[in-house]
Enzyme design. Structure first.
Site, PDB file in Angstrom:
ATOM      1  N   GLU A   1      38.806 -77.686 -31.682  1.00  0.00           N
ATOM      2  CA  GLU A   1      39.861 -78.075 -30.753  1.00  0.00           C
ATOM      3  C   GLU A   1      39.887 -79.571 -30.485  1.00  0.00           C
ATOM      4  OE1 GLU A   1      39.660 -75.510 -27.359  1.00  0.00           O
ATOM      5  OE2 GLU A   1      40.051 -73.721 -28.558  1.00  0.00           O
TER       6      GLU A   1
ATOM      7  N   LYS B   1      48.096 -66.521 -23.895  1.00  0.00           N
ATOM      8  CA  LYS B   1      48.088 -66.861 -25.320  1.00  0.00           C
ATOM      9  C   LYS B   1      49.081 -65.934 -26.019  1.00  0.00           C
ATOM     10  CE  LYS B   1      43.206 -68.309 -25.431  1.00  0.00           C
ATOM     11  NZ  LYS B   1      41.840 -67.918 -25.868  1.00  0.00           N
TER      12      LYS B   1
END
Length: 423
Positions: free
Chosen positions: A204, A336
């Site tokens: 990330e 998500k």
């Protein structure tokens, strides 16, 4: 003019070099929407199922079966339907799949089509995506949670917690929030270099130094904040993603990096200690996904002074969220889109949270693409918070840059409320 005339699925690669699904949805007026589907590394057991091919090709991770479903069954079902009717299209795909977790056609196939339909419809109206989904009231820019130190399943180091985030609560605008974060990110890099740690980045975009404990990571971040001239707690707060399901074994939380195990009571006490010791305003997945009793204890202990976010706990699923609300587990949900598999179900989960007084945080996945859909979704739903990684890797920055553009488009209507946690 907005009827679907073609759907084209294809296999592309995500930010980790793994195959993922990309979908183009074409309408009779000549416009099309394109979306690429993200994929997680630490996935909840209750998530919708992404369809992978198995076998030797791409080490079993190919998505040709999902692509075939898009180009075949799904197009046959949706061809001729009006792209403006998002709910009916999503419900048709859910019914066509016929399973509770979308395992037959694949959540990756269904989601790619769902998001592309929304993009095509927005183009047909000549509207930005955030305005098409959210209407005229969509004007709140999110406070970013910037993951600058990675651990757990997102990095090859001994840190048990998965994410250590900085949150620019004192910034006046989203654009300035990004600047605050970038300055701290580069300062942290210098601190790590000076201390002899590597500065490679994880999935990330955050650094993945060989640290032993959460406190060690937090202290490095605190030093970086103050070195930049910012005030911890006042201008920059801290957030954690424990991803505790990943190290929950035999009813114990096994901290391999620290070489110790904590039972539920000790886990709650440890997290409470961290909140009391540092300007931590949000903790995600502090307890394991099926440790409902532990979640209730944690919420009772610190839920009045810290945002407690259910990710693996709720998996963007309205039914699981309603169970948590009844039980008093957590006070926020991570959203998500690929955990549930359609835009309509995602919006339903957000609405369910807001009606119950829970906050909703829009999030990326560790396996991302250049698609910036979640940036628009965050503004559309006025969620006020986003997780989309660190200040490195173009797959992460695509979302930050889109939000900067949206803030510019909104002009004087744009609002940034970094101090949401004090309300």
């Amino acid at each position: 003019m907005t009827r679907i005339v073609d759907i084209v699925g294809r296999e592309v690669l995500d930010s980790r070099g793994n195959p993922t699904v990309e979908v183009d949805v074409y309408l009779e007026n000549g416009v099309f929407g394109r979306s690429a589907v993200p994929s997680g590394a630490s996935t909840g057991a209750h998530e919708a199922v992404e369809l992978r091919d198995g076998g030797k090709r791409y080490q079993g991770k190919g998505v040709e079966k999902a692509v075939a479903a898009i180009n075949g069954e799904i197009f046959k079902e949706l061809g001729g339907r009006d792209a403006r009717n998002q709910l009916a299209i999503d419900q048709a795909m859910i019914a066509l799949d016929g399973t509770s977790n979308k395992e037959r056609l694949g959540a990756n196939a269904i989601l790619g089509v769902s998001l592309s339909v929304a993009k095509a419809a927005a183009k047909s109206f000549g509207l930005p995506l955030y305005r098409y989904i959210g209407g005229t009231q969509a004007h709140l820019l999110p406070t970013p949670m910037m993951n600058i130190i990675n651990g757990g399943a997102h990095a090859d180091n001994p840190i048990d917690f998965q994410e250590f985030m900085i949150i620019p609560v004192g910034a006046p605008t989203f654009k300035e929030a990004v600047r605050y974060g970038a300055e701290i990110f580069h300062t942290l890099k210098r601190y790590l270099q000076d201390a002899g740690y590597n500065t490679n980045v994880g999935d990330e975009g955050g650094f993945a130094p060989n640290l032993k404990s959460a406190e060690q990571a937090i202290n490095l971040i605190m030093e970086s904040i103050t070195s930049c001239g910012y005030k911890p707690g006042e201008q920059i707060a801290i957030g954690l993603d424990c991803a505790s399901t990943e190290f929950y074994k035999n009813s114990l939380y096994a901290y391999e990096g620290e070489g110790k195990c904590r039972d539920v009571k000790e886990q709650v006490e440890y997290l409470a200690h961290l909140v009391d010791s540092y300007p931590i305003i949000t903790i995600e997945d502090g307890m394991a996904e099926d440790d409902w009793a532990g979640w209730k204890q944690l919420t009772q202990a610190i839920g009045n002074k810290c945002q407690l976010v259910g990710d693996d706990l709720f998996v963007t699923n309205s039914a699981r969220l309603r169970d948590g609300i009844k039980m008093g587990a957590a006070n926020s949900i991570l959203i998500k889109v690929n955990q549930i598999g359609t835009l309509s179900e995602t919006l339903d989960a957000i609405e369910t949270a807001h009606k119950a007084g829970y906050r909703a945080i829009i999030s990326h996945r560790s396996g991302e693409t250049e698609d910036s859909f979640i940036a628009d979704l965050t503004v559309a739903t006025n969620c006020g918070q986003i997780k989309t990684g660190s200040l490195a890797r173009s797959d992460r920055l695509a979302k930050y840059n889109q939000l900067i553009r949206i803030e510019e488009m909104l002009g004087t209507q744009a609002r940034y409320e970094g101090n949401w946690h004090r309300r």
